[in-house]
Structures are given as C-alpha cells and as structure tokens.
Design a protein around this motif. Structure first.
Motif, PDB file in Angstrom:
ATOM      1  N   GLU A  89      -3.083  -7.800   1.690  1.00 60.32           N
ATOM      2  CA  GLU A  89      -3.386  -7.320   3.046  1.00 60.32           C
ATOM      3  C   GLU A  89      -3.932  -8.445   3.917  1.00 60.32           C
ATOM      4  O   GLU A  89      -3.565  -8.591   5.077  1.00 60.32           O
ATOM      5  CB  GLU A  89      -4.411  -6.194   3.004  1.00 60.32           C
ATOM      6  N   ALA A  90      -4.845  -9.224   3.348  1.00 56.56           N
ATOM      7  CA  ALA A  90      -5.459 -10.320   4.100  1.00 56.56           C
ATOM      8  C   ALA A  90      -4.409 -11.323   4.550  1.00 56.56           C
ATOM      9  O   ALA A  90      -4.388 -11.745   5.714  1.00 56.56           O
ATOM     10  CB  ALA A  90      -6.512 -11.018   3.234  1.00 56.56           C
ATOM     11  N   LEU A  91      -3.527 -11.717   3.637  1.00 57.07           N
ATOM     12  CA  LEU A  91      -2.509 -12.715   3.976  1.00 57.07           C
ATOM     13  C   LEU A  91      -1.459 -12.153   4.924  1.00 57.07           C
ATOM     14  O   LEU A  91      -0.982 -12.861   5.819  1.00 57.07           O
ATOM     15  CB  LEU A  91      -1.863 -13.256   2.712  1.00 57.07           C
ATOM     16  N   ARG A 121       4.370 -12.254  -5.133  1.00 62.09           N
ATOM     17  CA  ARG A 121       5.455 -11.275  -5.081  1.00 62.09           C
ATOM     18  C   ARG A 121       5.210 -10.270  -3.952  1.00 62.09           C
ATOM     19  O   ARG A 121       6.125  -9.914  -3.208  1.00 62.09           O
ATOM     20  CB  ARG A 121       5.583 -10.549  -6.419  1.00 62.09           C
ATOM     21  N   GLU A 122       3.981  -9.832  -3.821  1.00 61.65           N
ATOM     22  CA  GLU A 122       3.647  -8.892  -2.751  1.00 61.65           C
ATOM     23  C   GLU A 122       3.956  -9.494  -1.384  1.00 61.65           C
ATOM     24  O   GLU A 122       4.524  -8.835  -0.511  1.00 61.65           O
ATOM     25  CB  GLU A 122       2.168  -8.502  -2.837  1.00 61.65           C
ATOM     26  N   MET A 123       3.607 -10.762  -1.197  1.00 60.06           N
ATOM     27  CA  MET A 123       3.853 -11.415   0.090  1.00 60.06           C
ATOM     28  C   MET A 123       5.347 -11.572   0.363  1.00 60.06           C
ATOM     29  O   MET A 123       5.793 -11.418   1.502  1.00 60.06           O
ATOM     30  CB  MET A 123       3.162 -12.777   0.148  1.00 60.06           C
ATOM     31  N   MET A 124       6.120 -11.865  -0.650  1.00 57.65           N
ATOM     32  CA  MET A 124       7.566 -12.000  -0.444  1.00 57.65           C
ATOM     33  C   MET A 124       8.180 -10.680   0.011  1.00 57.65           C
ATOM     34  O   MET A 124       9.149 -10.665   0.756  1.00 57.65           O
ATOM     35  CB  MET A 124       8.241 -12.510  -1.711  1.00 57.65           C
ATOM     36  N   HIS A 125       7.605  -9.571  -0.404  1.00 56.24           N
ATOM     37  CA  HIS A 125       8.140  -8.260  -0.026  1.00 56.24           C
ATOM     38  C   HIS A 125       7.624  -7.764   1.322  1.00 56.24           C
ATOM     39  O   HIS A 125       8.355  -7.087   2.035  1.00 56.24           O
ATOM     40  CB  HIS A 125       7.814  -7.222  -1.108  1.00 56.24           C
ATOM     41  N   ARG A 126       6.383  -8.102   1.675  1.00 52.25           N
ATOM     42  CA  ARG A 126       5.826  -7.478   2.866  1.00 52.25           C
ATOM     43  C   ARG A 126       5.669  -8.399   4.064  1.00 52.25           C
ATOM     44  O   ARG A 126       5.429  -7.920   5.170  1.00 52.25           O
ATOM     45  CB  ARG A 126       4.496  -6.798   2.532  1.00 52.25           C
TER      46      ARG A 126
END
Length: 138
Positions: A89-91, A121-126
């Motif tokens: 969330e922060a990034l 992985r979360e950042m690549m998706h969101r």
C-alpha cells in the motif's frame, strides 16, 4: 520511489540512486512498518510500548537509508516517508506520482515468496508505475 527494508535496502537503494543521478530526478525512500505484537496477546499498555518500539526501529532503518543515500550520491535530493501499515500500500501510494518504483527481492525462489509474501510481486500487479525488482546478491 525506493522501497526500503532492512534486508533489501542496500541493493534497491543503490539502483534507485544510480537511476536518480542518471535521470536528474529526486529520490523518495519509503519504509513501511507494522506493530509486531498481536493485539489480543497483550494488554493495551504493553501494546503501546510494542508500537513505540516498532516505530523507533522503523525510523532507524529509514534513517540509515537516508544517511547511506547522502554518502553515496550527495547530489541526489532524497526525501523519506515512514508509513505505518502494508508495504505494498505504501509503495503503491508513493508510486502514483513517481516515474519508477524500485523494490528489493530477498526470496530466491517462488516458494519463498509464496510462503512469506512478496512486496515485489504485489507491486508488479497493482502499480500503474513501472516497477524494477532488484535481487539481493547471494
């Protein structure tokens, strides 16, 4: 934007600083933290102490990253953000106004990321902003 944690900060910060210098942009380092004690496991007074200790620890990690950035690339303007909550969330929030988000990757296998979660992985998706994943050297 560079996501900073104690395990992957050196690699991600190094990449982010080089890219900021190369492009003439500023750098924002972001470190997210959470209270490590489960709420139900402690009385309120002890929970407040745990929260304070966790926040102080997070400030130390972020402060070290700021000092390292100033030492490595004094010409790059660096600002920092300490975020209480989820690192993804922060990034994602910080990345909205960025041209690039840089995160480290500590897990060397897919299984490690699956078991312990993966901010990369979360950042690549969101993230709508391009994401660079920098592996931590062995």
């Amino acid at each position: 934007v560079v996501g900073i944690d104690a395990d992957t900060a050196e690699a991600a910060l190094g990449f982010g600083l080089r890219e900021a210098r190369r492009t003439g942009r500023s750098l924002r380092v972001v470190h997210a933290w959470r209270v490590t004690a489960p709420v139900a496991a402690r009385p309120v007074a002890l929970l407040e102490d745990a929260s304070s200790t966790d926040e102080q620890s997070a400030r130390l990690v972020l402060g070290e990253a700021e000092r390292e950035a100033a030492r490595r690339e004094p010409a790059v303007s660096v600002r920092s953000t300490l975020w209480e909550g989820d690192a993804g969330e922060a990034l994602a929030a910080a990345g909205v106004e960025a041209t690039l988000v840089v995160v480290g990757r500590r897990h060397r296998t897919t299984i490690g990321g699956e078991l312990f979660g993966s901010v990369a992985r979360e950042m690549m998706h969101r993230s709508a902003t391009p994401v660079v994943v920098v592996p931590v050297s062995a």
